[in-house]
Scaffold this motif. Structure first.
Motif, PDB file in Angstrom:
ATOM      1  N   TRP A  88       0.865  -1.174   0.000  1.00  0.00           N
ATOM      2  CA  TRP A  88       0.000   0.000   0.000  1.00  0.00           C
ATOM      3  C   TRP A  88       0.908   1.232   0.000  1.00  0.00           C
ATOM      4  O   TRP A  88       2.122   1.124   0.106  1.00  0.00           O
ATOM      5  CB  TRP A  88      -0.926   0.000   1.218  1.00  0.00           C
ATOM      6  N   ARG A  89       0.323   2.429  -0.109  1.00  0.00           N
ATOM      7  CA  ARG A  89       1.129   3.640  -0.186  1.00  0.00           C
ATOM      8  C   ARG A  89       0.536   4.735   0.707  1.00  0.00           C
ATOM      9  O   ARG A  89      -0.687   4.892   0.792  1.00  0.00           O
ATOM     10  CB  ARG A  89       1.197   4.147  -1.635  1.00  0.00           C
ATOM     11  N   TYR A  90       1.424   5.494   1.336  1.00  0.00           N
ATOM     12  CA  TYR A  90       1.054   6.736   2.001  1.00  0.00           C
ATOM     13  C   TYR A  90       1.544   7.911   1.158  1.00  0.00           C
ATOM     14  O   TYR A  90       2.647   7.866   0.598  1.00  0.00           O
ATOM     15  CB  TYR A  90       1.703   6.847   3.384  1.00  0.00           C
ATOM     16  N   LEU A  91       0.733   8.947   1.091  1.00  0.00           N
ATOM     17  CA  LEU A  91       1.139  10.173   0.406  1.00  0.00           C
ATOM     18  C   LEU A  91       0.880  11.353   1.339  1.00  0.00           C
ATOM     19  O   LEU A  91      -0.258  11.591   1.756  1.00  0.00           O
ATOM     20  CB  LEU A  91       0.361  10.389  -0.889  1.00  0.00           C
ATOM     21  N   GLU A  92       1.920  12.069   1.670  1.00  0.00           N
ATOM     22  CA  GLU A  92       1.787  13.277   2.479  1.00  0.00           C
ATOM     23  C   GLU A  92       1.863  14.482   1.550  1.00  0.00           C
ATOM     24  O   GLU A  92       2.895  14.721   0.899  1.00  0.00           O
ATOM     25  CB  GLU A  92       2.884  13.345   3.539  1.00  0.00           C
ATOM     26  N   THR A 138       6.202  10.447  -0.006  1.00  0.00           N
ATOM     27  CA  THR A 138       5.450   9.208  -0.185  1.00  0.00           C
ATOM     28  C   THR A 138       6.315   7.986   0.086  1.00  0.00           C
ATOM     29  O   THR A 138       7.530   7.998  -0.173  1.00  0.00           O
ATOM     30  CB  THR A 138       4.831   9.144  -1.598  1.00  0.00           C
ATOM     31  N   GLN A 139       5.670   6.956   0.632  1.00  0.00           N
ATOM     32  CA  GLN A 139       6.349   5.695   0.888  1.00  0.00           C
ATOM     33  C   GLN A 139       5.417   4.539   0.536  1.00  0.00           C
ATOM     34  O   GLN A 139       4.217   4.602   0.812  1.00  0.00           O
ATOM     35  CB  GLN A 139       6.742   5.536   2.372  1.00  0.00           C
ATOM     36  N   VAL A 140       5.992   3.521  -0.066  1.00  0.00           N
ATOM     37  CA  VAL A 140       5.296   2.247  -0.248  1.00  0.00           C
ATOM     38  C   VAL A 140       5.665   1.332   0.911  1.00  0.00           C
ATOM     39  O   VAL A 140       6.842   1.214   1.266  1.00  0.00           O
ATOM     40  CB  VAL A 140       5.673   1.599  -1.591  1.00  0.00           C
ATOM     41  N   GLU A 141       4.653   0.730   1.500  1.00  0.00           N
ATOM     42  CA  GLU A 141       4.867  -0.242   2.576  1.00  0.00           C
ATOM     43  C   GLU A 141       4.390  -1.604   2.084  1.00  0.00           C
ATOM     44  O   GLU A 141       3.476  -1.704   1.268  1.00  0.00           O
ATOM     45  CB  GLU A 141       4.089   0.156   3.829  1.00  0.00           C
TER      46      GLU A 141
END
Length: 274
Positions: free
Chosen positions: A242-246, A255-258
């Protein structure tokens, strides 16, 4: 055009959680290429919970269902109901919109093409589905909607969402199913320098490139993963993600993919199953 105003609790930034390509079935044990998609979906949701990272909204970028059933969409809605944050969705090539519309929108899942995020950003959601085929295309209406939304708020940084990738990812078999009229999309984007990034799903792998001055991001699926840079259909052995986008007030995207940890949800090779 349906518009939603997303409040900004942190004056410096807003965080989005992207979940994509869940490929859920009515049957909770339904599997795609050997991966039980509901189990992998819930493993991702549990990992997001365990991380305790705060986010302001969820974006679901298509292929929610694999079997087109109302129950498959209900399983998605029930899965994210553990959170109070709103969810915004768009269809992928595997989705069946008449059935999708029988479940979505809901109180949590919004039917909005435009999100005004705090004071500094807007997010525009596009429908790139061509019914019955895997490739994408944006209709004249969708292109006009994008142009109009961007013209309304030239002072806001913009993030554009769609399911299909708008530039080649590097895999011949997959790139034949990309957005077929990507030039038309880029012609609209070129008119609006406030567009910072395009975010998509579809390719079941991570992508982060700059194209014509715009960042193009794609995110792993919550189930199977496609092997990058493969001319023929091939599956990767990395775990679902999944991905977070700040989105910062200054227009930057952090952004980071986890991914899930461990050797879990390994697929089996059978292209006919996809």
């Amino acid at each position: 055009m349906q518009t939603y105003s997303l409040p900004q609790t942190n004056p410096d930034s807003v965080v989005l959680l992207q979940i994509t390509d869940t490929h859920l079935f009515a049957n909770e044990s339904g599997a795609l290429l050997g991966v039980a998609t509901q189990q992998s979906f819930h493993a991702v949701l549990n990992a997001v919970d365990a991380s305790a990272r705060k986010f302001d909204a969820i974006v679901a970028t298509g292929d929610i269902s694999q079997d087109h059933t109302p129950d498959s969409y209900q399983r998605f809605a029930e899965g994210i109901a553990r959170w109070e944050q709103p969810c915004f969705w768009l269809p992928g090539n595997h989705d069946y919109q008449p059935t999708m519309a029988s479940i979505l929108p809901s109180e949590q899942i919004k039917d909005s093409e435009q999100i005004l995020v705090g004071e500094h950003w807007q997010v525009v959601l596009l429908d790139s589905q061509v019914a019955g085929v895997p490739h994408g295309e944006l209709s004249h209406h969708q292109l006009a909607l994008l142009d109009h939304a961007l013209s309304l708020y030239p002072e806001r940084h913009a993030l554009v969402l769609l399911h299909h990738h708008p530039l080649p990812a590097g895999s011949a078999w997959l790139d034949q199913h990309q957005l077929h009229n990507s030039d038309a999309l880029w012609q609209v984007i070129d008119k609006h320098p406030q567009v910072k990034a395009i975010l998509c799903g579809h390719i079941h792998q991570e992508l982060d490139r700059i194209h014509r001055g715009v960042r193009v991001l794609a995110t792993p699926s919550t189930c199977i993963q496609f092997l990058p840079d493969s001319d023929d259909f091939a599956l990767d052995q990395v775990t679902p993600g999944w991905r977070y986008l700040e989105l910062t007030a200054t227009g930057d995207i952090i952004t980071q993919v986890e991914r899930l940890e461990g050797d879990v949800f390994q697929p089996t090779f059978d292209s006919a199953g996809y």
